[in-house]
Design a protein around this motif. Structure first.
Motif, mmCIF file in Angstrom:
data_model
loop_
_atom_site.group_PDB
_atom_site.id
_atom_site.type_symbol
_atom_site.label_atom_id
_atom_site.label_comp_id
_atom_site.label_asym_id
_atom_site.label_seq_id
_atom_site.Cartn_x
_atom_site.Cartn_y
_atom_site.Cartn_z
ATOM 1 N N VAL A 107 49.949 5.103 55.433
ATOM 2 C CA VAL A 107 51.168 5.747 54.743
ATOM 3 C C VAL A 107 50.712 5.493 53.400
ATOM 4 C CG1 VAL A 107 53.605 5.541 54.427
ATOM 5 C CG2 VAL A 107 52.507 5.134 56.782
ATOM 6 N N TYR A 108 50.737 6.510 52.599
ATOM 7 C CA TYR A 108 50.430 6.557 51.234
ATOM 8 C C TYR A 108 51.710 6.706 50.237
ATOM 9 C CZ TYR A 108 45.620 6.752 52.533
ATOM 10 O OH TYR A 108 44.347 6.661 53.119
ATOM 11 N N PHE A 109 51.890 5.970 49.326
ATOM 12 C CA PHE A 109 53.109 5.933 48.379
ATOM 13 C C PHE A 109 52.472 6.163 46.983
ATOM 14 C CE2 PHE A 109 56.653 4.788 51.297
ATOM 15 C CZ PHE A 109 56.096 4.417 52.226
ATOM 16 N N CYS A 110 53.258 7.174 46.433
ATOM 17 C CA CYS A 110 53.080 7.267 45.034
ATOM 18 C C CYS A 110 54.222 6.793 44.214
ATOM 19 C CB CYS A 110 53.230 8.775 44.703
ATOM 20 S SG CYS A 110 52.801 9.195 43.148
ATOM 21 N N ALA A 111 53.863 6.131 42.950
ATOM 22 C CA ALA A 111 54.960 5.341 42.428
ATOM 23 C C ALA A 111 54.753 5.997 40.785
ATOM 24 C CB ALA A 111 55.016 3.998 42.472
ATOM 25 N N SER A 112 55.849 5.568 40.158
ATOM 26 C CA SER A 112 55.677 5.879 38.585
ATOM 27 C C SER A 112 56.701 4.862 37.846
ATOM 28 C CB SER A 112 56.104 7.376 38.210
ATOM 29 O OG SER A 112 57.667 7.572 38.383
ATOM 30 N N SER A 113 56.355 4.511 36.366
ATOM 31 C CA SER A 113 57.039 3.688 35.736
ATOM 32 C C SER A 113 56.889 4.361 34.377
ATOM 33 C CB SER A 113 56.907 2.226 35.875
ATOM 34 O OG SER A 113 55.479 2.125 35.297
ATOM 35 N N GLU A 114 58.111 3.956 33.648
ATOM 36 C CA GLU A 114 58.333 4.513 32.327
ATOM 37 C C GLU A 114 57.450 3.972 31.313
ATOM 38 O OE1 GLU A 114 61.737 5.377 29.030
ATOM 39 O OE2 GLU A 114 62.109 4.144 30.758
ATOM 40 N N VAL A 115 57.055 2.543 31.596
ATOM 41 C CA VAL A 115 56.017 1.793 30.748
ATOM 42 C C VAL A 115 55.336 0.818 31.520
ATOM 43 C CG1 VAL A 115 57.279 1.871 28.463
ATOM 44 C CG2 VAL A 115 57.749 0.004 30.036
ATOM 45 N N GLY A 116 54.040 0.432 31.102
ATOM 46 C CA GLY A 116 53.466 -0.420 32.033
ATOM 47 C C GLY A 116 53.068 -2.027 31.571
ATOM 48 N N ASP A 117 54.630 -2.536 31.030
ATOM 49 C CA ASP A 117 54.760 -3.806 30.467
ATOM 50 C C ASP A 117 54.919 -4.950 31.803
ATOM 51 O OD1 ASP A 117 58.112 -3.242 29.360
ATOM 52 O OD2 ASP A 117 57.157 -3.355 31.396
ATOM 53 N N GLY A 118 55.161 -4.336 32.827
ATOM 54 C CA GLY A 118 55.343 -5.438 33.905
ATOM 55 C C GLY A 118 56.514 -5.800 33.959
ATOM 56 N N TYR A 119 57.535 -5.420 33.158
ATOM 57 C CA TYR A 119 58.975 -5.702 32.989
ATOM 58 C C TYR A 119 59.850 -4.695 33.820
ATOM 59 C CZ TYR A 119 58.398 -9.360 29.667
ATOM 60 O OH TYR A 119 58.078 -10.371 28.969
ATOM 61 N N GLN A 120 59.214 -3.387 33.660
ATOM 62 C CA GLN A 120 60.027 -2.288 34.241
ATOM 63 C C GLN A 120 59.651 -1.929 35.585
ATOM 64 O OE1 GLN A 120 62.687 -0.755 32.679
ATOM 65 N NE2 GLN A 120 61.998 -2.092 31.157
ATOM 66 N N PRO A 121 60.553 -1.789 36.628
ATOM 67 C CA PRO A 121 60.232 -1.729 38.014
ATOM 68 C C PRO A 121 59.510 -0.032 38.296
ATOM 69 C CG PRO A 121 62.500 -0.995 37.643
ATOM 70 C CD PRO A 121 62.062 -1.397 36.336
ATOM 71 N N GLN A 122 58.886 -0.009 39.309
ATOM 72 C CA GLN A 122 58.139 1.299 39.729
ATOM 73 C C GLN A 122 59.116 2.083 40.652
ATOM 74 O OE1 GLN A 122 54.252 0.657 41.206
ATOM 75 N NE2 GLN A 122 53.826 -0.501 39.416
ATOM 76 N N HIS A 123 58.963 3.384 40.480
ATOM 77 C CA HIS A 123 59.902 4.188 41.380
ATOM 78 C C HIS A 123 59.092 4.740 42.299
ATOM 79 C CE1 HIS A 123 63.433 3.764 38.587
ATOM 80 N NE2 HIS A 123 62.404 3.841 37.762
ATOM 81 N N PHE A 124 59.379 4.990 43.628
ATOM 82 C CA PHE A 124 58.480 5.324 44.889
ATOM 83 C C PHE A 124 59.039 6.613 45.396
ATOM 84 C CE2 PHE A 124 55.563 1.919 45.636
ATOM 85 C CZ PHE A 124 56.149 0.824 44.652
ATOM 86 N N GLY A 125 57.804 7.421 45.790
ATOM 87 C CA GLY A 125 58.054 8.710 46.659
ATOM 88 C C GLY A 125 58.663 7.958 47.919
ATOM 89 N N ASP A 126 58.926 8.947 48.875
ATOM 90 C CA ASP A 126 59.088 8.874 50.310
ATOM 91 C C ASP A 126 57.819 8.412 51.158
ATOM 92 O OD1 ASP A 126 62.179 10.580 50.342
ATOM 93 O OD2 ASP A 126 61.870 8.570 50.090
ATOM 94 N N GLY A 127 56.707 9.041 50.463
ATOM 95 C CA GLY A 127 55.343 8.441 51.166
ATOM 96 C C GLY A 127 54.921 9.713 52.216
ATOM 97 N N THR A 128 53.524 9.878 52.050
ATOM 98 C CA THR A 128 52.941 10.657 53.219
ATOM 99 C C THR A 128 52.293 9.788 54.287
ATOM 100 O OG1 THR A 128 52.309 12.217 51.601
ATOM 101 C CG2 THR A 128 50.961 12.093 53.335
ATOM 102 N N ARG A 129 52.537 10.246 55.704
ATOM 103 C CA ARG A 129 51.787 9.590 56.553
ATOM 104 C C ARG A 129 50.610 10.320 57.159
ATOM 105 N NH1 ARG A 129 53.433 5.536 60.093
ATOM 106 N NH2 ARG A 129 55.603 5.554 59.117
ATOM 107 N N LEU A 130 49.551 9.930 56.954
ATOM 108 C CA LEU A 130 48.295 10.473 57.020
ATOM 109 C C LEU A 130 47.555 9.794 58.327
ATOM 110 C CD1 LEU A 130 45.985 12.444 56.159
ATOM 111 C CD2 LEU A 130 45.177 10.574 54.861
ATOM 112 N N SER A 131 47.354 10.810 59.283
ATOM 113 C CA SER A 131 46.484 10.317 60.605
ATOM 114 C C SER A 131 44.976 11.083 60.453
ATOM 115 C CB SER A 131 47.285 10.644 61.882
ATOM 116 O OG SER A 131 48.513 9.977 61.821
ATOM 117 N N ILE A 132 44.083 10.401 60.823
ATOM 118 C CA ILE A 132 42.840 11.160 60.752
ATOM 119 C C ILE A 132 42.027 10.587 62.060
ATOM 120 C CG2 ILE A 132 40.519 10.905 59.598
ATOM 121 C CD1 ILE A 132 42.130 9.805 57.075
ATOM 122 N N LEU A 133 42.006 11.822 62.760
ATOM 123 C CA LEU A 133 41.229 11.824 64.174
ATOM 124 C C LEU A 133 39.912 11.610 64.228
ATOM 125 C CD1 LEU A 133 44.008 14.118 65.480
ATOM 126 C CD2 LEU A 133 44.221 11.882 65.330
#
Lengths: 114, 113
Positions: free
Chosen positions: A88-114
């Motif tokens: 399961v792959y999650f994308c996230a974003s944050s306003e700055v990269g200072d380590g104080y601000q949280p990240q905001h996550f998408g709902d994910g992509t469930r990827l199956s490789i046969l």
């Protein structure tokens, strides 16, 4: 609505195929991240980006490629999918990269490789 | 390198029971610490955070205190509800000017009525 959206939500493909997972955010956040979630490992960072045209490797980058031509988009490409990339792959974003601000996550992509 | 260790799950509790999920970390410097929650089929949501030693993060009845001396950030709630059933992740950010998060393996909580 503002937020972070991932597409597709579910994907099934075969080994050796190329597949691209999309991520779009409407906040104009500078930082964006890709994680994979596997049982027993929590989330592990694949790649991240500090701004458009600036990307860097995370903990598990092998087999993945990213680009960021626009601030709002951060696609993740598996150039030749392998079964070990089933996850399961999650994308996230944050306003700055200072380590104080949280990240905001998408709902994910469930990827199956046969 | 930096790492986060969480207690093994799943944790199964009855409604109104007291919850503790243990989290310890290894880091150089002074990381920020976070708890994220993941409900079924959804992405992660920030539950609470603490950015320096002795800080207490709190939200929705959950609390966690940043303990530098024991390198811990245990999550607690006095009375859990069925709606608290989810996967809980402890994470740290190493403040390396990237905002990267390092996650624990996650703890599944199931609350029974």
């Amino acid at each position: 609505d503002a937020g972070i959206t991932q597409s597709p939500r579910y994907k099934i493909t075969e080994t050796g195929r190329q597949v691209t997972l999309m991520c779009h955010q409407t906040w104009s956040h500078s930082y964006m991240f890709w994680y994979r979630q596997d049982l027993g490992h929590g989330l592990r960072l694949i790649y991240y980006s500090a701004a458009a045209d600036i990307t860097d490797k995370g903990e598990v980058p092998d087999g993945y490629v990213v680009s960021r031509s626009k601030t709002e988009n951060f696609p993740l490409t598996l150039e030749s999918a392998t079964r070990s990339q089933t996850s399961v792959y999650f994308c996230a974003s944050s306003e700055v990269g200072d380590g104080y601000q949280p990240q905001h996550f998408g709902d994910g992509t469930r990827l199956s490789i046969l | 390198g930096d790492s986060v260790t969480q207690m093994e799950g799943p944790v199964t509790l009855s409604e109104e029971a007291f919850l503790t999920i243990n989290c310890t970390y290894t880091a150089t410097g002074y990381p920020s610490l976070f708890w994220y929650v993941q409900y079924p089929g959804e992405g992660l949501q920030l539950l609470l955070k603490a950015t320096k030693a002795d800080d207490k993060g709190s939200n929705k009845g959950f609390e966690a205190t940043y303990r530098k001396e024991t390198t811990s950030f245990h999550l607690e709630k006095g009375s859990v509800q069925v709606s608290d059933s989810a996967v809980y992740f402890c994470a740290l950010s190493d403040r390396s000017n990237t905002g990267k998060l390092i996650f624990g393996q996650g703890t599944t909580l199931q609350v029974k009525p």
